[in-house]
Design a protein around this motif. Structure first.
Motif, short mmCIF file in Angstrom:
data_model
loop_
_atom_site.label_atom_id
_atom_site.label_comp_id
_atom_site.label_asym_id
_atom_site.label_seq_id
_atom_site.Cartn_x
_atom_site.Cartn_y
_atom_site.Cartn_z
N THR B 100 92.34 94.82 -0.82
CA THR B 100 92.06 93.93 -1.95
C THR B 100 93.01 94.24 -3.10
N PRO B 101 93.68 93.21 -3.61
CA PRO B 101 94.55 93.49 -4.77
C PRO B 101 93.70 93.83 -5.99
N PRO B 102 94.29 94.55 -6.97
CA PRO B 102 93.49 94.93 -8.14
C PRO B 102 92.97 93.73 -8.93
N GLU B 103 93.76 92.67 -9.00
CA GLU B 103 93.31 91.45 -9.69
C GLU B 103 93.02 90.40 -8.63
N ASP B 104 91.80 90.29 -8.24
CA ASP B 104 91.43 89.37 -7.18
C ASP B 104 91.04 88.02 -7.77
N THR B 105 91.79 87.01 -7.42
CA THR B 105 91.49 85.68 -7.96
C THR B 105 90.74 84.82 -6.96
N ASN B 106 90.49 85.37 -5.79
CA ASN B 106 89.83 84.57 -4.75
C ASN B 106 88.31 84.59 -4.84
N LEU B 107 87.79 85.33 -5.78
CA LEU B 107 86.33 85.41 -5.90
C LEU B 107 85.78 84.09 -6.42
N PRO B 108 84.63 83.68 -5.93
CA PRO B 108 84.05 82.44 -6.43
C PRO B 108 83.89 82.48 -7.95
N LYS B 109 84.08 81.32 -8.55
CA LYS B 109 84.09 81.28 -10.01
C LYS B 109 82.70 81.09 -10.64
N GLN B 110 81.69 80.93 -9.80
CA GLN B 110 80.35 80.70 -10.36
C GLN B 110 79.81 81.98 -10.97
N LYS B 111 80.08 82.14 -12.25
CA LYS B 111 79.71 83.39 -12.90
C LYS B 111 78.20 83.49 -13.17
N GLU B 112 77.55 82.34 -13.12
CA GLU B 112 76.11 82.39 -13.36
C GLU B 112 75.39 83.14 -12.23
N LYS B 113 76.09 83.26 -11.10
CA LYS B 113 75.52 83.96 -9.95
C LYS B 113 75.98 85.41 -9.89
N LEU B 114 76.69 85.82 -10.93
CA LEU B 114 77.32 87.13 -10.90
C LEU B 114 76.31 88.27 -10.71
N PHE B 115 75.21 88.17 -11.41
CA PHE B 115 74.22 89.24 -11.34
C PHE B 115 73.68 89.36 -9.91
N ASP B 116 73.32 88.20 -9.31
CA ASP B 116 72.81 88.22 -7.93
C ASP B 116 73.88 88.72 -6.97
N LEU B 117 75.11 88.33 -7.29
CA LEU B 117 76.22 88.76 -6.44
C LEU B 117 76.38 90.28 -6.50
N VAL B 118 76.27 90.83 -7.70
CA VAL B 118 76.37 92.29 -7.85
C VAL B 118 75.28 92.98 -7.04
N LEU B 119 74.07 92.47 -7.14
CA LEU B 119 72.95 93.08 -6.40
C LEU B 119 73.20 93.02 -4.90
N ALA B 120 73.67 91.85 -4.44
CA ALA B 120 73.91 91.67 -3.01
C ALA B 120 75.03 92.58 -2.53
N VAL B 121 76.10 92.60 -3.31
CA VAL B 121 77.28 93.38 -2.91
C VAL B 121 76.95 94.88 -2.92
N ASN B 122 76.15 95.26 -3.89
CA ASN B 122 75.75 96.67 -3.96
C ASN B 122 74.88 97.02 -2.75
N TYR B 123 74.02 96.09 -2.38
CA TYR B 123 73.15 96.32 -1.22
C TYR B 123 73.96 96.40 0.06
N LEU B 124 74.93 95.48 0.18
CA LEU B 124 75.74 95.42 1.40
C LEU B 124 76.86 96.48 1.40
N GLU B 125 76.98 97.18 0.28
CA GLU B 125 77.98 98.26 0.14
C GLU B 125 79.40 97.76 0.40
N ILE B 126 79.77 96.70 -0.33
CA ILE B 126 81.16 96.22 -0.24
C ILE B 126 81.87 96.72 -1.48
N LYS B 127 82.55 97.83 -1.32
CA LYS B 127 83.08 98.58 -2.46
C LYS B 127 84.07 97.76 -3.29
N GLU B 128 85.02 97.11 -2.60
CA GLU B 128 86.07 96.39 -3.34
C GLU B 128 85.49 95.22 -4.12
#
Lengths: 320, 188
Positions: B100-128
């Motif tokens: 993963t490049p340090p500045e990843d622009t491919n992430l979905p832009k829906q920032k309203e989902k950011l909190f849920d995304l953080v929780l999910a990503v933390n649960y799934l242990e996707i470090k990058e």
């Protein structure tokens, strides 16, 4: 009847005009409110307290010092969280500028590219509190203190390190840009610096008297004996990168004006690594430790030596 | 995302179709796994893409599923919303097999989902992805005052916290008193 009708019409018109004006005013007030009140954030809020601790710590890693300090003030748990992370960050520079009516604090962090203005404080106590917190935790590469009026500096130092306050400064270098007689104040600050961290103290244009912390050496003890403190100002510039200490002895004549009495440019063996001494390029006005002894012998003329001090120094010299 | 095969039925996993990833690497046929979130919609993800998630990768290596078994038993993530899981799957597919490049622009832009995304990503242990999400969260408050941060991150003040705690204690006390009264009534 006709007159009454006309009166009623006039009344109606007047009422409608007044109502119209009220409506216009209320619109203007609404517009003003919209303009001058803070716009709500465009993003949906994040439930920070519900965030996993790992994620919280990661987020804080991406915050600059200023924002971390803002977050620190949000709640007790955030305060504890932020304080834990502060120990791991480094500041390239912390600039402290003390003026008559304000105190500027600037911080530069390498990771955040460029210096950013931290805050201007009007109250010395508030500035002192923030600075105490930053310098206690954040490892600073260079703390630059700048002030041009002694009473401002003293007032700030009283707030920064009051009696009995356990203040610690974690800096690797201290730059003292106080162009005035501020030896006592510098000594106060140096007493706060964590001595195992500091590698360089750069004093610019300061007249320093009896700066024994900086020159804690036999050589310095000798100088103190040679120069009566009340008659001379000593300006010291210590450049660790060049492994050189410059000492300017400045006397005061009868008219009260300063004149340069003596300049010694030397390495201080106790202040630097002994291995480095021989490899230093020493310009013309540089003395080795032995040469300085000769110079001081010359200076002995007319000076009152304390016999005990002299014999003590000579004993130390023989040991060397 | 075109690379993500998404099942339409909630009960059965989707029929795997020819994936573009397998065409790109014809030598070794790529194995696929299936995951579903709260909405039971099944997402087909390649093993390469799933390597980003330490949790799923651990599950795969421990279970040793064949493709048929994987199809029959999609990994259930009941605590993750369907659209969030979709985002994560898309991201994993996009970054399959590359750092993963340090500045990843491919992430979905829906920032309203950011909190849920953080929780999910933390649960799934996707470090990058977690790193990138955390960067986004940090950007939300950069240079803001404590009041603004409180508002954006929904941080209650200490006084609010204490009041909530007191209320919770009161409620717990009342509930406990009710329970003891009910127990006493039963005993009689």
């Amino acid at each position: 009847m006709g007159v009454l009708t006309m009166g009623e019409e006039l009344l109606c018109t007047a009422v409608s005009v007044v109502l119209h004006i009220f409506v216009q005013i209320s619109h203007l007030v609404d517009f003003g409110k919209r303009c001058f009140t803070r716009a709500p954030p465009s993003l949906d809020p994040i439930d920070w307290p519900a965030m996993p601790r790992v994620a919280q710590e990661k987020v804080i890693d991406y915050l600059d010092i200023k924002t971390r300090y803002a977050l620190r003030r949000c709640s007790k748990s955030d305060q504890a969280l932020v304080e834990r992370t502060l120990k791991t960050i480094e500041a390239e520079f912390v600039f402290l500028k003390i003026f008559d009516d304000k105190i500027d604090v600037d911080v530069m962090q390498k990771t955040f590219r460029g210096m950013f203005y931290f805050k201007t404080f009007t109250c010395p106590n508030e500035a002192a509190m923030v600075l105490r917190s930053i310098l206690k935790r954040v490892l600073t590469k260079n703390l630059v203190i700048e002030c041009h009026k002694i009473h401002n500096l003293r007032r700030f130092l009283d707030a920064w390190a009051p009696e009995g306050h356990n203040v610690k400064i974690r800096t690797m270098k201290l730059t003292w840009n106080c162009q005035m007689e501020s030896a006592r104040e510098l000594r106060r600050v140096l007493a706060l610096v964590q001595s195992d961290l500091v590698t360089e103290v750069l004093v610019n244009d300061g007249f320093l008297i009896n700066l024994d912390w900086l020159m804690r050496s036999k050589f310095w003890n000798l100088l103190k004996a040679v120069y009566p403190h009340q008659d001379v100002f000593i300006d010291i510039q210590k450049h660790c990168s060049l492994k050189v200490v410059e000492i300017y002895f400045v006397g005061v004549d009868e008219n009260g004006s300063c004149y340069k009495k003596e300049v010694l440019r030397t390495e201080d063996p106790s202040a630097f690594n002994e291995d480095d001494v021989d490899s230093i390029y020493l310009p013309r006005q540089t003395f080795t430790f032995l040469e300085i002894t000769e110079t001081l012998k010359r200076l002995e003329v007319g000076l009152q030596w304390d016999e005990e001090e002299k014999s003590s120094w000579l004993g130390q010299k023989n040991q060397v | 995302m075109s690379s993500t095969e998404q099942g339409t039925s909630s009960a059965a996993p989707a029929e795997p179709t020819t994936a573009p990833e397998s065409a790109a690497a014809p030598e070794v046929p790529e194995s696929f796994y299936y995951v579903h979130g709260k909405d039971k919609v099944v997402h087909k993800v390649s093993a390469g893409a799933l390597q980003h998630s330490a949790l799923i990768h651990g599950m795969i290596s421990n279970l040793g599923y064949t493709e048929e078994q994987a199809k029959a038993n999609p990994f259930p993530f009941e605590n993750i919303d369907g659209d969030i899981l979709q985002m994560v799957v898309d991201w994993c597919n996009q970054h399959k097999g590359k750092p993963t490049p340090p500045e990843d622009t491919n992430l979905p832009k829906q920032k309203e989902k950011l909190f849920d995304l953080v929780l999910a990503v933390n649960y799934l242990e996707i470090k990058e992805l977690l790193t990138y999400c955390c960067k986004q969260v940090a950007m939300m408050v950069k240079g803001k005052s404590p009041e603004e941060i409180r508002e954006i991150w929904m941080i209650p003040t200490d006084a609010e916290d204490e009041a909530a705690e007191k209320e919770a204690k009161k409620r717990a006390g009342k509930e406990a008193a009710g329970e003891t009264a009910a127990a006493a009534g039963d005993a009689k």
